[in-house]
Design an enzyme around this catalytic site. Structure first.
Site, PDB file in Angstrom:
ATOM      1  CB  SER A   1      -0.866   0.075   1.272  1.00  0.00           C
ATOM      2  OG  SER A   1      -1.869  -0.882   1.254  1.00  0.00           O
TER       3      SER A   1
ATOM      4  CG  HIS B   1      -2.529  -2.242  -3.354  1.00  0.00           C
ATOM      5  ND1 HIS B   1      -1.542  -3.099  -2.936  1.00  0.00           N
ATOM      6  CD2 HIS B   1      -3.102  -1.763  -2.235  1.00  0.00           C
ATOM      7  CE1 HIS B   1      -1.538  -3.146  -1.623  1.00  0.00           C
ATOM      8  NE2 HIS B   1      -2.473  -2.344  -1.163  1.00  0.00           N
TER       9      HIS B   1
ATOM     10  CG  HIS C   1      -4.511  -7.467  -0.052  1.00  0.00           C
ATOM     11  ND1 HIS C   1      -4.387  -6.571  -1.090  1.00  0.00           N
ATOM     12  CD2 HIS C   1      -3.560  -7.142   0.850  1.00  0.00           C
ATOM     13  CE1 HIS C   1      -3.396  -5.729  -0.826  1.00  0.00           C
ATOM     14  NE2 HIS C   1      -2.880  -6.046   0.350  1.00  0.00           N
TER      15      HIS C   1
ATOM     16  CE1 TYR D   1      -8.080  -5.849   0.929  1.00  0.00           C
ATOM     17  CE2 TYR D   1      -6.488  -6.453   2.616  1.00  0.00           C
ATOM     18  CZ  TYR D   1      -6.876  -5.631   1.567  1.00  0.00           C
ATOM     19  OH  TYR D   1      -6.065  -4.616   1.164  1.00  0.00           O
ATOM     20  CD  GLU D   2      -7.730  -7.519  -3.782  1.00  0.00           C
ATOM     21  OE1 GLU D   2      -8.106  -7.238  -4.923  1.00  0.00           O
ATOM     22  OE2 GLU D   2      -6.527  -7.723  -3.494  1.00  0.00           O
TER      23      GLU D   2
ATOM     24  CB  ALA E   1       1.111  -0.507   4.979  1.00  0.00           C
TER      25      ALA E   1
ATOM     26  CG  MET F   1      -5.124  -6.820   6.892  1.00  0.00           C
ATOM     27  SD  MET F   1      -6.431  -5.723   6.294  1.00  0.00           S
ATOM     28  CE  MET F   1      -6.748  -4.729   7.770  1.00  0.00           C
ATOM     29  CB  SER F   2      -0.434  -8.299   2.590  1.00  0.00           C
ATOM     30  OG  SER F   2       0.624  -7.540   3.129  1.00  0.00           O
TER      31      SER F   2
ATOM     32  CG  ASN G   1      -1.697   1.941  11.591  1.00  0.00           C
ATOM     33  OD1 ASN G   1      -1.413   1.569  10.443  1.00  0.00           O
ATOM     34  ND2 ASN G   1      -2.249   1.132  12.480  1.00  0.00           N
TER      35      ASN G   1
ATOM     36  CG  HIS H   1      -6.824   2.124   2.772  1.00  0.00           C
ATOM     37  ND1 HIS H   1      -5.852   1.150   2.959  1.00  0.00           N
ATOM     38  CD2 HIS H   1      -6.765   2.457   1.458  1.00  0.00           C
ATOM     39  CE1 HIS H   1      -5.252   0.917   1.807  1.00  0.00           C
ATOM     40  NE2 HIS H   1      -5.790   1.695   0.878  1.00  0.00           N
TER      41      HIS H   1
HETATM   42  N1  HPA Z   1      -3.766  -3.490  10.965  1.00  0.00           N
HETATM   43  C1  HPA Z   1      -3.796  -4.292   9.899  1.00  0.00           C
HETATM   44  N2  HPA Z   1      -3.260  -3.969   8.738  1.00  0.00           N
HETATM   45  C2  HPA Z   1      -2.649  -2.786   8.642  1.00  0.00           C
HETATM   46  C3  HPA Z   1      -2.583  -1.893   9.716  1.00  0.00           C
HETATM   47  C4  HPA Z   1      -3.178  -2.285  10.948  1.00  0.00           C
HETATM   48  O1  HPA Z   1      -3.161  -1.555  11.950  1.00  0.00           O
HETATM   49  N3  HPA Z   1      -1.899  -0.798   9.289  1.00  0.00           N
HETATM   50  C5  HPA Z   1      -1.572  -1.033   7.996  1.00  0.00           C
HETATM   51  N4  HPA Z   1      -2.023  -2.224   7.599  1.00  0.00           N
END
Ligand code: HPA
Length: 275
Positions: free
Chosen positions: A19, A73, A95, A97-98, A125, A217-218, A241, A253
Site C-alpha cells: 500500500s 495498489h 489480498h 480480503y478481496e 504497510a 493483512m498480506s 500507524n 486506509h
Molecule cells: N492493521 C492491519 N493492517 C494494517 C494496519 C493495521 O493496523 N496498518 C496497515 N495495515
C-alpha cells in the site's frame, strides 16, 4: 510483447510493494536520492530521469494475474536496471480480503519464479504493536504468525520446512546497510490477519501476547509460497500507524497510504543499498 521481453530479461531479484509504496518504484526507475542533510533539501527525491524503467507490464497482461481492486495498489510489474542488473518490481498486490484464495494471491510469486526470480523482498504497510517501534519507521520481518486460516500450499503433498522463512544472511545485509545510511531499522514478528477490517483492541492485546510485533493483512501467503519454491525471502513492514487501542485514534486506509508515501522514501533508500 512486453510480457515476452519481461520473461526474456530473466531478473533474479524482485521487490513486491505494498500500500502506498509506489514511490519506491519511481526511486528505482527515474529518480535519485538527494542529500539527507536538511540544509540541502533533506532526503527529497531529485528527479534525474537517468535510469528510466526498462519495461512496464500491467498484471492484467499476465495470464493468471489480474489488477488489484484496492486504492493505493497500482497492479503492474516494472523492470528497472540497478547496479547493472535487471530488478523486477511488483507494484501492488492481491489480498485474501478481496475474496481471493491463497493460491490466487500468490499467482504473481509463481510467475516471478517461472521467469527466473530467486530472491524476493516483500514489503507491506503494518500497524505497530511493540512499544519499541515507531510510526513512520521500518521493521525487518524476522518471522511471522499466519493467522489467516489458509495457505497457498493447500492441496499440495509437501510438508515444507518454515523454520527460516526470512533469510538471516539477507537480514544481516539489511541491518548493515541501515547502519551505513543512518536509518533505524527495527526487527520483529509480523502477524497476518485476514482483514479487511482493522483489528479490535482486544485482538491487538491477543496478538501482543502471542508474540506479534506488527500486524497486517498480506505478505504471509507470498512468503510461504516463495519459500516453498526455494526462493530467498526478505520482508519489510512500513509501520504506518499504532495498532488499534494502543493510542487514542481511529484507523483510516487513506492515512495508512499517506504515511506509507513518506516512509517509502526511506524504504527506497534501504532497498537501493541492499538489492
Ligand atoms: N492493521 C492491519 N493492517 C494494517 C494496519 C493495521 O493496523 N496498518 C496497515 N495495515
Amino acid at each position: 510483447m512486453s510480457l515476452t521481453a519481461l520473461q526474456n530479461a530473466r531478473p533474479e531479484t524482485a521487490i513486491v510493494l505494498g500500500s502506498g509504496l509506489g514511490a519506491v518504484a519511481e526511486a528505482f526507475g527515474t529518480k535519485e536520492w538527494g542529500s539527507p542533510d536538511p540544509r540541502e533539501g533533506g532526503g527529497q527525491l531529485r528527479s534525474r530521469e537517468a535510469n528510466p524503467p526498462l519495461l512496464e507490464v500491467p498484471y492484467a497482461d499476465v495470464p493468471g494475474l489480474s489488477a488489484s481492486t484496492v486504492p493505493g495498489h497500482a497492479g503492474r510489474f516494472v523492470l528497472v536496471r540497478h547496479h547493472d542488473k535487471p530488478v523486477l518490481i511488483a507494484q501492488g498486490r492481491r489480498h485474501l480480503y478481496e475474496g481471493l484464495s491463497a493460491a490466487e494471491v500468490t499467482a504473481g510469486i509463481r510467475f516471478m519464479y517461472e521467469i527466473g526470480v530467486k530472491r524476493i523482498v516483500l514489503t507491506n504497510a503494518a500497524g505497530a504493536i511493540h512499544e519499541s517501534l515507531h510510526v513512520g519507521g521500518l521493521m525487518l520481518i524476522t518471522d511471522h504468525l499466519n493467522l489467516q486460516g489458509t495457505t497457498p500450499l493447500l492441496g499440495g503433498p509437501n510438508f515444507h520446512d518454515m523454520s527460516e522463512v526470512y533469510s538471516r544472511p539477507w537480514a544481516e545485509r539489511f541491518h548493515a546497510a541501515a547502519v551505513e545510511i543512518g536509518l533505524k531499522l527495527h526487527a520483529g514478528v509480523y502477524a497476518a490477519l485476514l482483514g479487511p477490517q482493522y483489528e479490535t483492541p482486544a485482538e491487538i492485546r491477543m496478538l501482543r501476547t502471542l508474540g506479534a510485533d506488527a500486524v497486517g493483512m498480506s505478505t504471509v501467503p507470498e512468503a510461504i509460497q516463495a519459500r516453498a519454491l526455494g526462493m530467498e525471502v526478505a520482508g519489510i513492514s512500513m509501520l504506518t500507524n499504532w495498532a488499534a487501542g494502543l493510542r487514542p485514534q481511529t484507523l483510516h486506509h487513506a492515512e495508512v497510504v499517506e504515511v506509507g508515501k513518506t516512509a517509502s522514501l526511506y524504504l527506497a533508500r534501504l532497498l537501493k543499498a541492499v538489492v
